[in-house]
Design a protein around this motif. Structure first.
Motif, mmCIF file in Angstrom:
data_model
loop_
_atom_site.group_PDB
_atom_site.id
_atom_site.type_symbol
_atom_site.label_atom_id
_atom_site.label_comp_id
_atom_site.label_asym_id
_atom_site.label_seq_id
_atom_site.Cartn_x
_atom_site.Cartn_y
_atom_site.Cartn_z
ATOM 1 N N SER A 40 0.935 -1.061 -0.146
ATOM 2 C CA SER A 40 -0.088 -0.157 0.046
ATOM 3 C C SER A 40 0.798 1.286 -0.085
ATOM 4 O O SER A 40 1.422 1.580 1.076
ATOM 5 C CB SER A 40 -1.072 -0.155 1.160
ATOM 6 N N ASP A 41 1.031 2.152 -0.997
ATOM 7 C CA ASP A 41 1.572 3.327 -1.258
ATOM 8 C C ASP A 41 0.804 4.441 -1.538
ATOM 9 O O ASP A 41 -0.394 4.221 -1.740
ATOM 10 C CB ASP A 41 2.479 3.145 -2.487
ATOM 11 N N PRO A 42 1.145 5.729 -1.274
ATOM 12 C CA PRO A 42 0.490 6.629 -1.457
ATOM 13 C C PRO A 42 -0.060 6.990 -2.825
ATOM 14 O O PRO A 42 0.674 6.446 -3.976
ATOM 15 C CB PRO A 42 1.205 7.984 -1.149
ATOM 16 N N LYS A 43 -1.364 7.372 -3.138
ATOM 17 C CA LYS A 43 -1.841 7.617 -4.189
ATOM 18 C C LYS A 43 -1.428 8.974 -4.903
ATOM 19 O O LYS A 43 -1.754 10.087 -4.193
ATOM 20 C CB LYS A 43 -3.386 7.537 -4.177
ATOM 21 N N VAL A 44 -1.007 9.118 -6.050
ATOM 22 C CA VAL A 44 -0.375 10.282 -6.851
ATOM 23 C C VAL A 44 -1.290 10.381 -8.210
ATOM 24 O O VAL A 44 -1.178 9.705 -8.892
ATOM 25 C CB VAL A 44 0.981 10.096 -6.786
ATOM 26 N N LEU A 45 -1.788 11.674 -8.194
ATOM 27 C CA LEU A 45 -2.242 12.160 -9.672
ATOM 28 C C LEU A 45 -1.315 12.938 -10.331
ATOM 29 O O LEU A 45 -0.745 14.081 -9.630
ATOM 30 C CB LEU A 45 -3.459 12.758 -9.655
ATOM 31 N N ILE B 274 6.347 5.490 -9.792
ATOM 32 C CA ILE B 274 5.777 4.230 -9.869
ATOM 33 C C ILE B 274 6.350 3.225 -8.778
ATOM 34 O O ILE B 274 5.638 2.335 -8.518
ATOM 35 C CB ILE B 274 5.579 3.659 -11.166
ATOM 36 N N THR B 275 7.505 3.282 -8.370
ATOM 37 C CA THR B 275 8.090 2.511 -7.631
ATOM 38 C C THR B 275 7.775 2.603 -6.154
ATOM 39 O O THR B 275 7.715 1.530 -5.422
ATOM 40 C CB THR B 275 9.820 2.634 -7.736
ATOM 41 N N ASP B 276 7.173 3.685 -5.885
ATOM 42 C CA ASP B 276 6.894 3.946 -4.409
ATOM 43 C C ASP B 276 5.536 4.617 -4.274
ATOM 44 O O ASP B 276 4.961 4.986 -3.147
ATOM 45 C CB ASP B 276 7.847 5.018 -3.979
ATOM 46 N N HIS B 277 4.694 4.525 -5.411
ATOM 47 C CA HIS B 277 3.527 5.224 -5.328
ATOM 48 C C HIS B 277 2.512 4.479 -6.346
ATOM 49 O O HIS B 277 2.923 4.018 -7.103
ATOM 50 C CB HIS B 277 3.473 6.959 -5.709
ATOM 51 N N GLU B 278 1.073 4.598 -6.006
ATOM 52 C CA GLU B 278 0.167 4.399 -7.023
ATOM 53 C C GLU B 278 -0.142 5.478 -7.872
ATOM 54 O O GLU B 278 -0.693 6.685 -7.548
ATOM 55 C CB GLU B 278 -1.153 3.946 -6.183
ATOM 56 N N VAL B 279 0.279 5.543 -9.191
ATOM 57 C CA VAL B 279 0.197 6.353 -10.115
ATOM 58 C C VAL B 279 -0.669 6.497 -10.869
ATOM 59 O O VAL B 279 -1.132 5.484 -11.771
ATOM 60 C CB VAL B 279 1.604 6.573 -10.552
ATOM 61 N N TYR B 280 -1.439 7.732 -11.035
ATOM 62 C CA TYR B 280 -2.263 7.971 -12.242
ATOM 63 C C TYR B 280 -2.057 9.193 -13.021
ATOM 64 O O TYR B 280 -1.213 10.077 -12.418
ATOM 65 C CB TYR B 280 -3.965 8.422 -11.522
ATOM 66 N N ILE B 281 -2.377 9.423 -14.174
ATOM 67 C CA ILE B 281 -1.972 10.708 -15.238
ATOM 68 C C ILE B 281 -3.200 10.966 -15.842
ATOM 69 O O ILE B 281 -3.644 10.154 -16.530
ATOM 70 C CB ILE B 281 -0.693 10.252 -15.891
ATOM 71 N N THR B 282 -3.245 12.260 -16.109
ATOM 72 C CA THR B 282 -4.071 12.814 -17.066
ATOM 73 C C THR B 282 -3.587 12.546 -18.427
ATOM 74 O O THR B 282 -2.330 13.011 -18.878
ATOM 75 C CB THR B 282 -4.210 14.343 -16.623
ATOM 76 N N ASP B 283 -4.323 12.170 -19.315
ATOM 77 C CA ASP B 283 -4.046 11.754 -20.693
ATOM 78 C C ASP B 283 -4.913 12.704 -21.825
ATOM 79 O O ASP B 283 -5.947 12.161 -21.942
ATOM 80 C CB ASP B 283 -4.129 10.457 -21.143
ATOM 81 N N TRP B 284 -4.366 13.882 -21.938
ATOM 82 C CA TRP B 284 -5.192 14.772 -22.673
ATOM 83 C C TRP B 284 -5.375 14.223 -24.364
ATOM 84 O O TRP B 284 -4.353 13.846 -24.874
ATOM 85 C CB TRP B 284 -4.523 16.257 -22.686
ATOM 86 N N ARG B 285 -6.257 14.636 -24.966
ATOM 87 C CA ARG B 285 -6.529 14.261 -26.257
ATOM 88 C C ARG B 285 -6.284 15.244 -27.320
ATOM 89 O O ARG B 285 -6.288 16.536 -26.934
ATOM 90 C CB ARG B 285 -8.122 13.754 -26.547
ATOM 91 N N ASP B 286 -5.532 14.954 -28.398
ATOM 92 C CA ASP B 286 -5.391 15.886 -29.639
ATOM 93 C C ASP B 286 -6.771 16.324 -30.052
ATOM 94 O O ASP B 286 -7.501 15.837 -30.496
ATOM 95 C CB ASP B 286 -4.617 14.988 -30.756
ATOM 96 N N ALA B 287 -6.734 17.778 -30.142
ATOM 97 C CA ALA B 287 -7.934 18.483 -30.412
ATOM 98 C C ALA B 287 -8.187 18.004 -31.638
ATOM 99 O O ALA B 287 -9.553 18.135 -32.124
ATOM 100 C CB ALA B 287 -7.788 20.059 -30.117
ATOM 101 N N SER B 288 -7.407 17.691 -32.514
ATOM 102 C CA SER B 288 -7.719 17.338 -33.927
ATOM 103 C C SER B 288 -8.552 16.204 -34.062
ATOM 104 O O SER B 288 -9.071 15.886 -35.173
ATOM 105 C CB SER B 288 -6.461 17.404 -34.781
ATOM 106 N N SER B 289 -8.353 15.498 -33.182
ATOM 107 C CA SER B 289 -9.194 14.010 -33.313
ATOM 108 C C SER B 289 -10.649 14.012 -32.586
ATOM 109 O O SER B 289 -11.400 13.100 -32.410
ATOM 110 C CB SER B 289 -8.315 12.819 -32.473
ATOM 111 N N VAL B 290 -10.931 15.266 -31.878
ATOM 112 C CA VAL B 290 -12.233 15.460 -31.231
ATOM 113 C C VAL B 290 -13.185 16.146 -32.217
ATOM 114 O O VAL B 290 -12.945 17.242 -32.638
ATOM 115 C CB VAL B 290 -11.806 16.294 -30.037
ATOM 116 N N PRO B 291 -14.258 15.592 -32.649
ATOM 117 C CA PRO B 291 -15.138 16.064 -33.474
ATOM 118 C C PRO B 291 -15.541 17.363 -32.994
ATOM 119 O O PRO B 291 -15.900 17.612 -31.837
ATOM 120 C CB PRO B 291 -16.297 15.096 -33.667
#
Length: 502
Positions: free
Chosen positions: A99-104, A125-142
């Motif tokens: 159980s490790d700290p949760k990191v965004l 990631i070796t010492d934390h539960e890692v989440y990341i924001t994954d932004w979309r390319d605007a050219s691929s959004v209708p």
């Protein structure tokens, strides 16, 4: 027309690049009797370098499938846990019971994909539960999916934090500093139960007036109308986001390259030498770096223009004038429960010294024990969140700061004797469940915690760190004291004094 011209250029260069690759393979073929000659090696290197520099790069993959925890290699699985129109939340699930700290990690939306922070994720990631924001390319959004501006960015950050729940730690790298600080300020005012425990700002333009760099000067030297007329383009019809107004990624890349053109030219000259000499290892490192660096995405016009105006031209957050949705003031002074750490690079040519540390003066509601600042010597902007110095110097300090503000495990209650009266039992239970006021704890048996107090930051000073002084703070937990011990005379994790509320 710039976007259309760029597309035409890619199409025109495609057959020429293919021919160069074929010529390079023929010259290096073991069946070619002249392949070992210096002339053949040199000419093959020319063809290969041309093919590399004209190559189009799409969105790369993170490619993180394992890590090392407690000396053992464990599998890592990449998962999309929350989807939204212009971005998604990725989780790097580790095959471990620890159980490790949760990191965004909030990735920048500034022209590059979130994979630019691959090294950041691999280290954390070796010492934390890692989440990341994954932004979309605007050219691929209708176009029918609507718009996305700076206020929407704030909403996305809040939504991601609500999805992750309480006891989350946030790392905002570069551009997200302002919207993430605004999001946490709004959540603090709303008494959100999902407030993050800590916020680490890394190379962020919180106050672009401090030591303004080339991007800051470019933003202030031109009007917003100039940016709209000059760099905003329409997405060509061949993309899903056809006819959407965007700031093209290739323009952002051109800007980045021009800022350090001499370095990039030198890097490609070295790559040419590696190819001639057959130095495959260094050549592969060069390819990997530029494959990532040259992979760019488009930004929506409304987001780009609002960021230019709010962050760089008006410095609204730093001046206390930032408004959310045009009606609600953003007050960083409302942040009282989220500890703040700022990280800067001595040679940062994008977010100058003092721009990130300015956040401490804005967060007046935080005590000294919940603030820390660190300046890394000898690194530029990229080195603040990637590379050798980040792995060995910066990341360990961030991890220590995060763990210092993790909630303490609940104390186990001793069993009540069976012969004890029910009334006494209920009284003891009530006494345990009732939270003790913070002042009572402070006056009771609190041990003084040593923290490092930093001098006030100056915009013109090149060095932020100086010999630390020790003060007593009875309210600071022992873990915070341990995290904020001085590390060296040159590289110091420091606590920055906050301004008094008006």
């Amino acid at each position: 027309m710039l976007y259309q011209f760029n597309e035409f250029q890619k199409l025109a260069l495609s057959p020429i690049r293919t021919g160069a690759q074929i010529q390079s393979q023929i010259l290096r073929s073991p069946f070619n009797p002249f392949s070992g000659t210096p002339q053949a090696q040199t000419l093959a290197a020319v063809y290969e370098l041309f093919a590399e520099t004209t190559q189009y790069h799409g969105k790369p993959a993170f490619g993180i499938d394992q890590t090392v925890i407690d000396g053992k290699t464990v599998a890592v699985k990449e998962k999309i846990v929350h989807r939204k129109t212009f971005g998604q939340l990725k989780y790097f699930e580790r095959d471990t019971k620890r159980s490790d700290p949760k990191v965004l990690i909030v990735a920048p939306m500034s022209g590059h994909f979130a994979t630019l922070l691959r090294g950041t994720v691999e280290t954390m990631i070796t010492d934390h539960e890692v989440y990341i924001t994954d932004w979309r390319d605007a050219s691929s959004v209708p176009l029918t999916d609507g718009v996305f501006d700076l206020d929407d960015y704030i909403d996305y950050v809040r939504d991601f934090l609500d999805f992750l729940g309480p006891n989350t730690h946030v790392m905002a790298v570069c551009q997200p500093g302002v919207p993430v600080t605004a999001a946490i300020a709004l959540m603090s005012e709303d008494k959100s139960p999902n407030l993050p425990l800590t916020l680490t700002l890394m190379g962020s333009p919180i106050d672009a007036r401090q030591n303004p760099t080339a991007p800051c000067k470019l933003a202030t030297d031109h009007s917003l109308d100039w940016f709209e007329r000059t760099v905003i383009q329409y997405v060509p019809a061949v993309y899903p986001g056809a006819f959407r107004r965007v700031y093209p990624g290739f323009l952002q890349l051109s800007g980045f390259m021009s800022m350090n053109l001499d370095r990039h030219v030198e890097a490609h000259m070295k790559q040419f030498d590696h190819l001639v000499q057959g130095d495959g290892d260094n050549a592969d490192k060069h390819r990997a770096f530029y494959a990532e660096y040259n992979a760019v995405m488009d930004l929506t016009a409304e987001y780009y223009l609002q960021t230019i105006e709010t962050v760089f031209q008006k410095q609204s957050l730093a001046k206390g004038e930032m408004m959310y949705r045009g009606t609600r003031p953003v007050n960083p002074g409302a942040i009282e429960k989220t500890a703040l750490m700022t990280v800067e690079g001595e040679l940062d040519d994008i977010s100058g010294l003092g721009q990130t540390a300015a956040a401490h003066d804005l967060c007046t509601g935080l005590p000294q024990s919940m603030k820390a600042h660190y300046e890394q010597e000898g690194v530029g902007h990229y080195g603040v969140f990637n590379g050798r110095r980040f792995n060995s110097e910066i990341a360990p300090r961030i991890s220590k700061f995060i763990r210092a503000h993790e909630p303490k495990p609940a104390q186990q209650l001793s069993l009540v004797p069976k012969l004890e009266a029910k009334a006494d039992v209920s009284k003891k239970a009530a006494a345990v469940e009732k939270p003790v006021p913070a002042r009572a704890v402070k006056a009771k048996k609190a041990k003084p915690a040593a923290i490092v107090v930093a001098p006030k930051l100056k915009a013109t000073s090149k060095k932020i760190a100086e010999p630390s002084k020790r003060v007593k703070n009875a309210s600071a937990p022992k873990k915070a004291a341990a995290a904020l011990e001085p590390v060296s005379a040159k590289k110091t994790l420091k606590s920055t004094p906050a301004k008094k509320k008006a």
